[in-house]
Design a protein around this motif. Structure first.
Motif, PDB file in Angstrom:
ATOM      1  N   THR A 114       0.807  -1.213   0.000  1.00 12.81           N
ATOM      2  CA  THR A 114       0.000   0.000   0.000  1.00 12.81           C
ATOM      3  C   THR A 114       0.836   1.256   0.000  1.00 12.81           C
ATOM      4  OG1 THR A 114      -0.073   0.115   2.402  1.00 12.81           O
ATOM      5  CG2 THR A 114      -1.795  -1.173   1.329  1.00 12.81           C
ATOM      6  N   GLY A 115       2.148   1.124  -0.164  1.00 13.73           N
ATOM      7  CA  GLY A 115       2.998   2.305  -0.121  1.00 13.73           C
ATOM      8  C   GLY A 115       3.338   2.723   1.290  1.00 13.73           C
ATOM      9  N   ALA A 116       2.933   1.946   2.292  1.00 10.98           N
ATOM     10  CA  ALA A 116       3.261   2.281   3.672  1.00 10.98           C
ATOM     11  C   ALA A 116       4.748   2.078   3.900  1.00 10.98           C
ATOM     12  CB  ALA A 116       2.450   1.403   4.618  1.00 10.98           C
ATOM     13  N   ALA A 117       5.226   2.596   5.035  1.00  4.52           N
ATOM     14  CA  ALA A 117       6.646   2.455   5.347  1.00  4.52           C
ATOM     15  C   ALA A 117       7.006   0.985   5.492  1.00  4.52           C
ATOM     16  CB  ALA A 117       6.973   3.203   6.634  1.00  4.52           C
ATOM     17  N   VAL A 118       8.165   0.626   4.957  1.00  4.87           N
ATOM     18  CA  VAL A 118       8.695  -0.709   5.142  1.00  4.87           C
ATOM     19  C   VAL A 118      10.083  -0.571   5.742  1.00  4.87           C
ATOM     20  CG1 VAL A 118       7.402  -1.648   3.216  1.00  4.87           C
ATOM     21  CG2 VAL A 118       9.695  -0.782   2.816  1.00  4.87           C
ATOM     22  N   SER A 119      10.583  -1.647   6.320  1.00  2.88           N
ATOM     23  CA  SER A 119      11.898  -1.572   6.934  1.00  2.88           C
ATOM     24  C   SER A 119      12.877  -2.416   6.156  1.00  2.88           C
ATOM     25  CB  SER A 119      11.838  -2.020   8.395  1.00  2.88           C
ATOM     26  OG  SER A 119      11.365  -3.330   8.479  1.00  2.88           O
ATOM     27  N   ALA A 120      14.132  -1.970   6.153  1.00  3.11           N
ATOM     28  CA  ALA A 120      15.189  -2.718   5.497  1.00  3.11           C
ATOM     29  C   ALA A 120      16.385  -2.725   6.426  1.00  3.11           C
ATOM     30  CB  ALA A 120      15.551  -2.079   4.164  1.00  3.11           C
ATOM     31  N   THR A 121      17.014  -3.862   6.581  1.00  4.81           N
ATOM     32  CA  THR A 121      18.155  -3.984   7.471  1.00  4.81           C
ATOM     33  C   THR A 121      19.383  -4.344   6.658  1.00  4.81           C
ATOM     34  OG1 THR A 121      16.705  -4.771   9.209  1.00  4.81           O
ATOM     35  CG2 THR A 121      19.062  -5.137   9.513  1.00  4.81           C
ATOM     36  N   ALA A 122      20.454  -3.564   6.851  1.00  5.33           N
ATOM     37  CA  ALA A 122      21.695  -3.873   6.153  1.00  5.33           C
ATOM     38  C   ALA A 122      22.256  -5.181   6.685  1.00  5.33           C
ATOM     39  CB  ALA A 122      22.694  -2.739   6.357  1.00  5.33           C
ATOM     40  N   ASP A 123      22.640  -6.077   5.780  1.00  5.82           N
ATOM     41  CA  ASP A 123      23.259  -7.345   6.152  1.00  5.82           C
ATOM     42  C   ASP A 123      24.712  -7.062   6.518  1.00  5.82           C
ATOM     43  OD1 ASP A 123      23.199 -10.667   4.720  1.00  5.82           O
ATOM     44  OD2 ASP A 123      24.560  -9.808   6.199  1.00  5.82           O
TER      45      ASP A 123
ATOM     46  N   LEU B  35      18.238   7.254  14.198  1.00  4.11           N
ATOM     47  CA  LEU B  35      18.538   6.344  15.293  1.00  4.11           C
ATOM     48  C   LEU B  35      20.002   5.942  15.189  1.00  4.11           C
ATOM     49  CD1 LEU B  35      15.386   4.040  14.997  1.00  4.11           C
ATOM     50  CD2 LEU B  35      15.693   5.993  16.549  1.00  4.11           C
ATOM     51  N   PRO B  36      20.563   5.322  16.221  1.00  2.00           N
ATOM     52  CA  PRO B  36      21.956   4.886  16.119  1.00  2.00           C
ATOM     53  C   PRO B  36      22.200   3.877  15.003  1.00  2.00           C
ATOM     54  CG  PRO B  36      21.271   4.963  18.406  1.00  2.00           C
ATOM     55  CD  PRO B  36      20.041   5.180  17.592  1.00  2.00           C
ATOM     56  N   ASP B  37      21.177   3.076  14.676  1.00  2.00           N
ATOM     57  CA  ASP B  37      21.366   2.041  13.659  1.00  2.00           C
ATOM     58  C   ASP B  37      20.518   2.269  12.418  1.00  2.00           C
ATOM     59  OD1 ASP B  37      18.848   1.494  14.705  1.00  2.00           O
ATOM     60  OD2 ASP B  37      19.110  -0.690  14.605  1.00  2.00           O
ATOM     61  N   GLY B  38      19.863   3.434  12.313  1.00  2.00           N
ATOM     62  CA  GLY B  38      19.003   3.598  11.155  1.00  2.00           C
ATOM     63  C   GLY B  38      18.409   4.968  11.026  1.00  2.00           C
ATOM     64  N   VAL B  39      17.618   5.117   9.961  1.00  2.00           N
ATOM     65  CA  VAL B  39      16.975   6.392   9.667  1.00  2.00           C
ATOM     66  C   VAL B  39      15.783   6.123   8.759  1.00  2.00           C
ATOM     67  CG1 VAL B  39      18.344   6.881   7.578  1.00  2.00           C
ATOM     68  CG2 VAL B  39      17.491   8.785   8.988  1.00  2.00           C
TER      69      VAL B  39
ATOM     70  N   ALA C  13      10.876   4.266   3.845  1.00  2.00           N
ATOM     71  CA  ALA C  13      11.675   3.076   4.113  1.00  2.00           C
ATOM     72  C   ALA C  13      12.420   3.298   5.415  1.00  2.00           C
ATOM     73  CB  ALA C  13      12.663   2.826   2.973  1.00  2.00           C
ATOM     74  N   ASP C  14      12.178   2.442   6.392  1.00  2.00           N
ATOM     75  CA  ASP C  14      12.828   2.547   7.701  1.00  2.00           C
ATOM     76  C   ASP C  14      14.066   1.661   7.663  1.00  2.00           C
ATOM     77  OD1 ASP C  14      13.436   3.087  10.291  1.00  2.00           O
ATOM     78  OD2 ASP C  14      11.497   2.504  11.120  1.00  2.00           O
ATOM     79  N   ILE C  15      15.200   2.259   7.353  1.00  2.00           N
ATOM     80  CA  ILE C  15      16.429   1.516   7.161  1.00  2.00           C
ATOM     81  C   ILE C  15      17.078   1.232   8.508  1.00  2.00           C
ATOM     82  CG2 ILE C  15      18.651   1.473   5.957  1.00  2.00           C
ATOM     83  CD1 ILE C  15      16.205   1.661   4.125  1.00  2.00           C
ATOM     84  N   ARG C  16      17.478  -0.003   8.736  1.00  2.43           N
ATOM     85  CA  ARG C  16      18.168  -0.393   9.964  1.00  2.43           C
ATOM     86  C   ARG C  16      19.473  -1.118   9.612  1.00  2.43           C
ATOM     87  NH1 ARG C  16      14.768   0.185  14.495  1.00  2.43           N
ATOM     88  NH2 ARG C  16      13.183   1.701  13.867  1.00  2.43           N
ATOM     89  N   GLY C  17      20.282  -1.380  10.639  1.00  2.00           N
ATOM     90  CA  GLY C  17      21.542  -2.067  10.438  1.00  2.00           C
ATOM     91  C   GLY C  17      22.677  -1.159  10.025  1.00  2.00           C
TER      92      GLY C  17
END
Length: 560
Positions: free
Chosen positions: A8-17, A67-71, A126-130
């Protein structure tokens, strides 16, 4: 790295491997008639590039809530010319994002995609983490072979890290029709911000010519009428994000934003607003829901408790930042000078939010406790002035000339909440609390007294830095006199009646830069040469600081 495609175009999260990639304003002047032509249809809010058939990124890119691990990353794609903001038109479109450690995107740390749909006005998050703490990253989006502009963002320091310094841009109150957003351009050009803080009134709800601009509409809103529906709020947000200076600041550093009233309607409270007519403008609940939906679609902000903007961020051991929502839970404002401001059954924050704030301040182990508040917490009274001084100030401020004058939309209108909060700071010996404030269209540097009536003999519980407006009218604009005229008269009178006020500038537009070290918190105040000019210059005018442990404001001789 993980990526997930939304539906639906809502925010999704992605974590760096990490293995593969490594880590009506208090005094509002309504124009008698619009002095500029009304804005065109919805498409007028978009640049001419919308005429092309390929997907386009016409509203820039942004990041927020580091955040310390994401944005959190944000953009809006225009998949086809008819898919204008608020139209509900346009096909589902896959949007990909790329995050890298370098501006050339040779060292990619995260990739992913989501689906932009009309249901979210073709906005995506996109809520990027990692990611690594306290690190610069670059990001961009792509769709259908088209790349967005690239932008810089920065993560917060790790929670237990000693941090040498933190620098935040601070802004509020940007009325599109009153001028250009040169303040944003000057902040973007600095290149030294860890983030920037927007304290509310990012957009305004008024129709063209309805909000005071010294009789001039510098550039017309879109839509031209007062915004009420979801389509209206979406279109207004889109108009703002066509501004090149705003887009430049969003591309330079992550934003941390809260809302105030004009993201909804003037003098918003939990059950309505001063600038809302129930029935004629629909139901308040529907209007409020539309405004909130558009806000979270168009802003890189993570929804917090109950879909509000109150939340907390941390910047290592140096500071935490408590961000308040002072519109969703407040009781209705009372009349000026009404004794009901002391009613303990009335609230500005709501019980849950005030308890959350008190608990967070008590539990904080950082050097500084910053509180982002959209309205001023320091008391502001002119009631103790003799009539000979009260009369001219009241005339300038548009206040009653016969008695105590309070701005009851501020904490002054909800004194029980303020007393409880300040008493909590004193009872628990909570030091180094600094309130960061917008809304009032003036610049202030204040101590926050426990008892204003006996100050400075009584204690100061905290300090407060208030930034002026980016463009919205202040006192010299309201009375239509040259800049500095009002402040020369009003500032000494305000300080005489409010001994906790170290400085007030009632007349100029601009922005602040807050610089934190373990030893002090300093606000540098900058003003624009002319808000109506797109190429307006800016200059430093004053700096104030509070030293660690003092709870008092003092003047600094130069900006950091």
């Amino acid at each position: 790295m993980t990526s997930r495609q939304g539906t639906t175009g809502a925010a999704v999260s992605a974590t760096a491997d990490t293995a593969a990639l490594a880590p009506r304003r208090r005094t509002v002047v309504k124009a008698a008639a619009a002095t500029a032509a009304l804005a065109g249809p919805l498409a007028a809010a978009l640049p001419a590039r919308a005429a092309q058939r390929a997907p386009a990124f016409l509203h820039g890119v942004a990041s927020g809530d580091p955040l310390p691990d994401g944005v959190l990353l944000w953009t809006r794609v225009t998949p086809t010319p008819e898919a204008t903001p608020g139209s509900g038109a346009g096909p589902d479109t896959e949007v990909r994002w790329t995050v890298a450690r370098d501006s050339g995107f040779t060292d990619v740390v995260a990739r992913g995609s989501t689906l932009a749909t009309a249901a979210s006005d073709h906005t995506v998050k996109a809520d990027i983490r990692g990611l690594r703490p306290a690190t610069d990253y670059w990001f961009r989006f792509s769709a259908g072979g088209t790349d967005s502009p690239a932008a810089r963002t920065r993560t917060a320091p790790a929670p237990d890290t000693a941090v040498g310094g933190l620098r935040l841009g601070v802004v509020s109150c940007a009325n599109w029709e009153a001028g250009h957003f040169a303040a944003y351009r000057h902040l973007a050009a600095r290149g030294d911000l860890d983030a920037w803080l927007h304290l509310g009134d990012y957009v305004y709800e008024y129709g063209t010519g309805e909000y005071g601009t010294r009789g001039e509409v510098v550039r017309p809103h879109s839509p031209a009428h007062e915004i009420v529906t979801l389509a209206d709020y979406r279109t207004r947000h889109a108009r703002y994000k066509t501004d090149l200076d705003l887009r430049a600041l969003h591309a330079a550093a992550p934003v941390v934003a809260i809302w105030d009233d004009h993201e909804f309607a003037n003098d918003t409270w939990s059950g309505g607003a001063g600038n809302h007519t129930e029935g004629a403008e629909g139901a308040w609940a529907a209007r409020q829901a539309a405004a909130k939906q558009a806000y979270f679609e168009w802003m890189p902000v993570r929804p917090a408790v109950e879909g509000t903007t109150y939340r907390r961020l941390r910047f290592g051991k140096l500071a935490d930042l408590s961000l308040l929502d002072l519109r969703s839970f407040r009781s209705q404002q009372v009349s000026l000078g009404d004794g009901d401001v002391d009613d303990p059954d009335r609230t500005l924050t709501g019980r849950a939010q005030l308890d959350w704030l008190k608990t967070g301040l008590s539990a904080s182990d950082t050097t500084w406790r910053l509180v982002g508040t959209s309205v001023m917490i320091s008391p502001f009274s002119v009631g103790s002035l003799p009539a000979s001084l009260l009369k001219p100030l009241a005339k300038l401020l548009g206040l009653p000339q016969e008695g105590i004058a309070l701005n009851t939309d501020q904490w002054d209108g909800y004194t029980d909440d303020r007393r409880e909060l300040l008493a909590h700071l004193r009872a628990h010996a909570i030091r180094n609390t600094v309130f960061l404030t917008g809304d009032i269209h003036m610049a202030w540097a204040n101590d926050v007294p426990v008892n204003a009536g006996t100050y400075p003999l009584s204690a100061s519980a905290a300090t407060e830095f208030v930034v002026t407006s980016v463009t919205s009218d202040n006192l010299d604009d309201i009375v239509n006199v040259p800049e500095g005229t009002v402040s020369a008269v009003a500032a000494p009178l305000i300080r005489a009646a409010n001994r906790h006020v170290h400085w007030v500038d009632t007349d100029r537009h601009g922005y602040g830069v807050l610089d934190l070290t373990a030893e002090r918190a300093q606000m540098d105040y900058y003003v624009l040469s002319d808000r109506t000019k797109a190429d307006s210059g800016a200059r430093w005018v004053r700096s104030y600081r509070t030293r660690n442990g003092t709870q008092k404001v003092e003047r600094a001789d130069a900006p950091v």
